[in-house]
Design a protein around this motif. Structure first.
Motif, PDB file in Angstrom:
ATOM      1  N   ILE A 255       0.848  -1.193   0.000  1.00  0.00           N
ATOM      2  CA  ILE A 255       0.000   0.000   0.000  1.00  0.00           C
ATOM      3  C   ILE A 255       0.885   1.246   0.000  1.00  0.00           C
ATOM      4  O   ILE A 255       1.810   1.363   0.810  1.00  0.00           O
TER       5      ILE A 255
ATOM      6  N   THR B  95       0.794   5.492   0.165  1.00  0.00           N
ATOM      7  CA  THR B  95      -0.066   6.617   0.550  1.00  0.00           C
ATOM      8  C   THR B  95       0.620   7.938   0.228  1.00  0.00           C
ATOM      9  O   THR B  95       1.852   8.016   0.154  1.00  0.00           O
TER      10      THR B  95
ATOM     11  N   VAL C 233      -4.475   6.839  -2.023  1.00  0.00           N
ATOM     12  CA  VAL C 233      -3.992   5.522  -1.624  1.00  0.00           C
ATOM     13  C   VAL C 233      -3.953   4.631  -2.860  1.00  0.00           C
ATOM     14  O   VAL C 233      -4.925   4.591  -3.624  1.00  0.00           O
TER      15      VAL C 233
ATOM     16  N   ILE D   1      -3.236   0.607  -3.885  1.00  0.00           N
ATOM     17  CA  ILE D   1      -3.128  -0.721  -3.290  1.00  0.00           C
ATOM     18  C   ILE D   1      -2.722  -1.734  -4.367  1.00  0.00           C
ATOM     19  O   ILE D   1      -3.319  -1.779  -5.446  1.00  0.00           O
TER      20      ILE D   1
ATOM     21  N   SER E  53      -6.139   3.580   4.470  1.00  0.00           N
ATOM     22  CA  SER E  53      -5.502   2.341   4.006  1.00  0.00           C
ATOM     23  C   SER E  53      -5.585   1.256   5.068  1.00  0.00           C
ATOM     24  O   SER E  53      -5.796   0.073   4.756  1.00  0.00           O
TER      25      SER E  53
END
Length: 522
Positions: free
Chosen positions: A468, A470, A483, A485, A516
């Motif tokens: 992940i 950010t 975010v 992923i 997240s």
């Protein structure tokens, strides 16, 4: 033992059991953080174990060592081995030819294991005091989110308010004889009991004060003596325990014309009056209360080192002499005095302080310049100081200050002063609640030490299926958080959020991390 009836009563009350509940156990993270924060460069105590060794031992046996500290807390026992202080005498500057014992100051070398327990204990005690508002607002040392700058600003604000209403200010700087070594243990224990300190913390503090020993080795001779008062130099509890006793002084029933400010053992008392005589009379009434407190707590003030300063900007002819007494002795009045590194003059113009600082800087530049001619290998910082101050800025007296700043690439001092003042107002000034900045949580609302979360160190785990990323950023279009992923290297989802324009980049980053984590939980 020079106890009067009141002292005997305090001793008896300090030993009474308390009906307060026990505090929760130490957590492994709490002990781990305390051990890691120990200064590994300090000399070991009587057992010879250094900070590095103890840190390694905790990493090897974290549950075992945590259990030891929890056993101490549960049973109210501070191990005797950890209460032995090895003394190292050091001659005070300028006292080399003196034959008085007071020419020595001592460093106490304590065992690391005991210092960790001290730190754990004082952190718990302080949490109880801070969250229950048992600490004075006039205490500025060993208090989170406060420092000597705040203390100096509080004194300046009080004096300026007096000048604004045409009043004069009588300032008394009190010197505590023996400083931290004069702390009276029964008074500290009684104060902790009165403020509802948890039972296991109070019992552990009683044990901490009991059977303390100081060891002095000179040549082949070793002397051991039992200690009955004071906080050893080098102790993690030193300042915190002193503040507990000092708080009772700051909370005396003073008149509203009186202001007390404490920073460690630096204590100033200020009174305002419409006339010099009025300020003097108020000060003497309040000094009588302080003398009574000192006798009750077995504290002695050094009348010879305590000073008095009259602050006024009036131009009229009036009495300029102050007669303020401490223990029936007249305190010396001075035209200026040094408080927390700042020289205060009678008009609070700071002219004397500016002159002193300028002379100090000049001496430093000349000393560095002489060293550069005689020695090799000066540090980069020293060489930069010499180069900037003695070479780049060295010019004819007729050159302008602005030109010198351009040549050296330095910020003009007036702009630098405005920068520091603005930063202070943003972080600690009156307008801090009105400004859209991230601010520290008030200490009253800090979580219990057992609930603090230790952040995991960065780890590269090639077996992880989820990654992940950010980000939070602010542009002309606004502020947002994003975010991204990935699952097994494949992008699976993107999250986007918009925040109010008054929010900061830090808040945007935190929003992205929070979202997240919530997504991962699902």
């Amino acid at each position: 033992m020079d106890d009067n009836e009141y002292h005997k009563l305090v001793r008896a009350q300090a030993l009474l059991p308390t009906d307060a509940a026990d505090d929760r156990k130490f957590t492994m993270d709490e002990v781990k953080k305390t051990v890691e924060n120990m200064n590994n460069k300090k000399a070991p105590g009587d057992d010879g174990i250094t900070g590095d060794i103890y840190n390694y031992a905790f990493k090897t046996l974290p549950k075992y060592i945590t259990a030891i500290y929890n056993g101490c807390l549960k049973n109210g026992i501070f191990p005797t081995r950890w209460k032995r202080a090895k003394l190292i005498p050091i001659i005070k500057p300028g006292c080399e030819k003196s034959h008085e014992v007071s020419k020595y100051s001592t460093i106490s070398l304590l065992n690391v294991g005991g210092k960790v327990l001290e730190k754990l204990l004082i952190n718990r005690i302080n949490h109880h005091l801070f969250t229950n508002d048992y600490t004075s607002n006039n205490q500025y040392d060993f208090t989170p989110q406060r420092n000597t700058t705040d203390a100096a600003m509080a004194a300046r604000e009080y004096i300026e308010e007096g000048f604004g209403t045409g009043e004069v200010v009588a300032l008394v700087s009190l010197d505590v004889a023996g400083a931290f070594n004069s702390a009276w243990w029964p008074s500290i224990l009684k104060t902790l009991r009165d403020c509802g300190c948890p039972r296991n913390q109070l019992n552990l503090t009683k044990s901490y004060f009991n059977n303390r020993v100081a060891i002095l080795q000179m040549n082949n001779n070793t002397i051991e003596a039992e200690i009955t008062k004071g906080c050893p130099q080098g102790s993690c509890c030193r300042q915190g325990l002193w503040n507990i006793q000092d708080n009772t002084l700051l909370e005396l029933n003073y008149t509203n014309r009186m202001k007390t400010i404490a920073s460690a053992v630096d204590l100033v008392l200020m009174t305002r009056g419409n006339t010099v005589t009025e300020a003097e009379n108020i000060a003497n009434v309040e000094m009588a209360k302080i003398s009574t407190w000192a006798k009750a707590n077995k504290i002695q003030f050094n009348e010879r080192k305590s000073k008095v300063l009259l602050l006024t900007r009036r131009k009229r002819k009036e009495k300029k002499e102050l007669e303020i007494y401490l223990n029936k002795l007249l305190l010396t009045q001075v035209p200026s005095l040094k408080y927390l590194g700042i020289i205060l003059d009678s008009k609070l113009s700071f002219r004397d302080h500016i002159i002193y600082t300028a002379e100090k800087c000049s001496k430093l530049i000349f000393a560095l310049a002489r060293s550069a001619k005689l020695n090799w290998g000066l540090g980069c910082a020293a060489l930069k100081t010499i180069y900037t101050g003695a070479i780049l800025a060295k010019a004819y007296r007729t050159i302008s200050n602005e030109a010198l700043c351009m040549i050296t690439g330095l910020t003009p001092i007036d702009i630098k002063i405005d920068e520091v003042a603005s930063l202070f107002q943003i972080t600690k000034g009156r307008t801090r609640e009105e400004l859209p900045f991230d601010l520290d949580t008030r200490i009253k609302h800090w979580p219990h030490p057992a609930f603090l979360i230790s952040l995991l160190k960065e780890r590269n785990d090639e077996d992880s299926d989820l990654e992940i990323f950010t980000d939070g950023s602010k542009t002309k279009q606004g502020l947002g958080a994003g975010v991204a992923i990935y699952a097994r290297g494949t992008h699976t989802r993107s999250l986007k959020y918009r925040l109010h324009d008054k929010c900061t980049n830090n808040q945007a980053e935190q929003m992205a991390i929070l979202k997240s984590l919530l997504h991962t939980k699902k």
